[in-house]
Design a protein around this motif. Sequence first.
Motif, mmCIF file in Angstrom:
data_model
loop_
_atom_site.group_PDB
_atom_site.id
_atom_site.type_symbol
_atom_site.label_atom_id
_atom_site.label_comp_id
_atom_site.label_asym_id
_atom_site.label_seq_id
_atom_site.Cartn_x
_atom_site.Cartn_y
_atom_site.Cartn_z
ATOM 1 N N VAL A 1 1.024 -1.313 -0.284
ATOM 2 C CA VAL A 1 0.237 -0.089 -0.186
ATOM 3 C C VAL A 1 1.023 1.294 -0.035
ATOM 4 C CG1 VAL A 1 -2.163 -0.891 1.283
ATOM 5 C CG2 VAL A 1 -0.569 0.189 2.414
ATOM 6 N N PHE B 1 -1.323 -2.519 -4.681
ATOM 7 C CA PHE B 1 -2.517 -2.060 -4.220
ATOM 8 C C PHE B 1 -3.410 -1.749 -5.358
ATOM 9 C CE2 PHE B 1 -0.911 2.582 -3.761
ATOM 10 C CZ PHE B 1 -2.687 2.852 -4.753
ATOM 11 N N GLU B 2 -2.335 -0.797 -6.678
ATOM 12 C CA GLU B 2 -3.531 -1.378 -8.115
ATOM 13 C C GLU B 2 -4.079 -2.056 -8.921
ATOM 14 O OE1 GLU B 2 -2.734 4.098 -8.869
ATOM 15 O OE2 GLU B 2 -0.832 2.628 -8.701
ATOM 16 N N ASN C 1 -4.975 3.968 4.648
ATOM 17 C CA ASN C 1 -4.099 3.176 3.833
ATOM 18 C C ASN C 1 -4.711 1.788 3.627
ATOM 19 O OD1 ASN C 1 -2.580 2.389 6.117
ATOM 20 N ND2 ASN C 1 -0.731 3.699 4.916
ATOM 21 N N THR D 1 -7.889 0.826 2.093
ATOM 22 C CA THR D 1 -7.682 0.486 0.683
ATOM 23 C C THR D 1 -7.483 -1.644 0.927
ATOM 24 O OG1 THR D 1 -6.231 1.882 -0.363
ATOM 25 C CG2 THR D 1 -5.789 -0.401 -1.255
#
Length: 355
Positions: free
Chosen positions: A127, A136-137, A174, A177
């Motif tokens: 993250v 993370f994406e 984060n 996420t």
Amino acid sequence: MKFPRLVISLKKIEENAKKVLDMLNKHNIELVAVTKLVLGDPKIAKTLKDVGIQKIGESRLDNIEKMIKNKISGPFQLLRIPMLSELDKAVLLVDEILISDETTALKIDEIAQKYDKNIELIYMIDVGDLREGVWFENACKTIENIAKKLKMAKLSGIGTNVGCFGGILPTKDNLNTLVGIKKYLDDKLNTNLKISGGSTVTLKLIESGELPEKINQFRIGEGILLGTDATGHRDIPYLSQNTVILEAEVIEVDYKPSVPVGKIGRDSMGRIPEFEDKGWRKRIILAIGEQDIDPNGLKPFDKRLEVLHASSDHTIIDYTESEVNYKIGDILKFKLSYGAALRAFTSPFVKKIYQ
């Protein structure tokens, strides 16, 4: 008595462990007690298990093997992404493995089938700290695709690491996420994945009430074993910092200039040292060095001591401001930073005794 030595208070470690366990239990968070700092020390591991901690986390299989030989029961979590060369041993010894790559995940699955061993996988997500984990994406599709290929191994959760490389602090944002990624994967895979999203530094989010409720596993070593939080740069106020004390013996007492005489090159570690001219100063040399500790992480009980520098086997201390008239053979005591404790536990020249 043999010096240098670590004096380890099992009672204070027990008290720290119980406080952390009670805190996490109130929030329905599983505690994985991490023993890598102490090399899987069986006495310390037993202390952790005796307070009711179920799962032990370790980075090195040799330490897990040592605990098992000393009758420390699992389950065990392997914290460091395993090498392909150790996967057979990992599958046989542990119950839960942190992973970050398809190659490793599928090889673990293959070995689990060979041994007919149920093994759980936690897929790590980066993250922002830039250590292990899929970015993370890209996490949702990557993890979904890998999970669908598993036959024997089971994807049981996702996780993250913060603070250890980039110094990134955990935040509500984060960690949320991870909550979003969990929701996506649960919908696609019909699962209820755990989120291994906490470490010692994340305790602060529980204290402030900012921890997302879906975070349900913490991996904690430093807070329990030292009562400190290196990433958050604090002594944790409700935990003891007197768990592990370093004792080292004085081998020289002298009065010398504060600046070396002659042309300065590099020290024994290849560094260019810097010196402040304070005139002549009273100095102590201890029989311990960088092979055993990180001198920057020594915290003297005598607050008026100044740790100056260390070579591989000597540590130099300025005691000019101290009220104590030190002499050869005296024993100095120090609390330790995480880095200094890590090196001291690893050094075969530092004796470990228990109280």
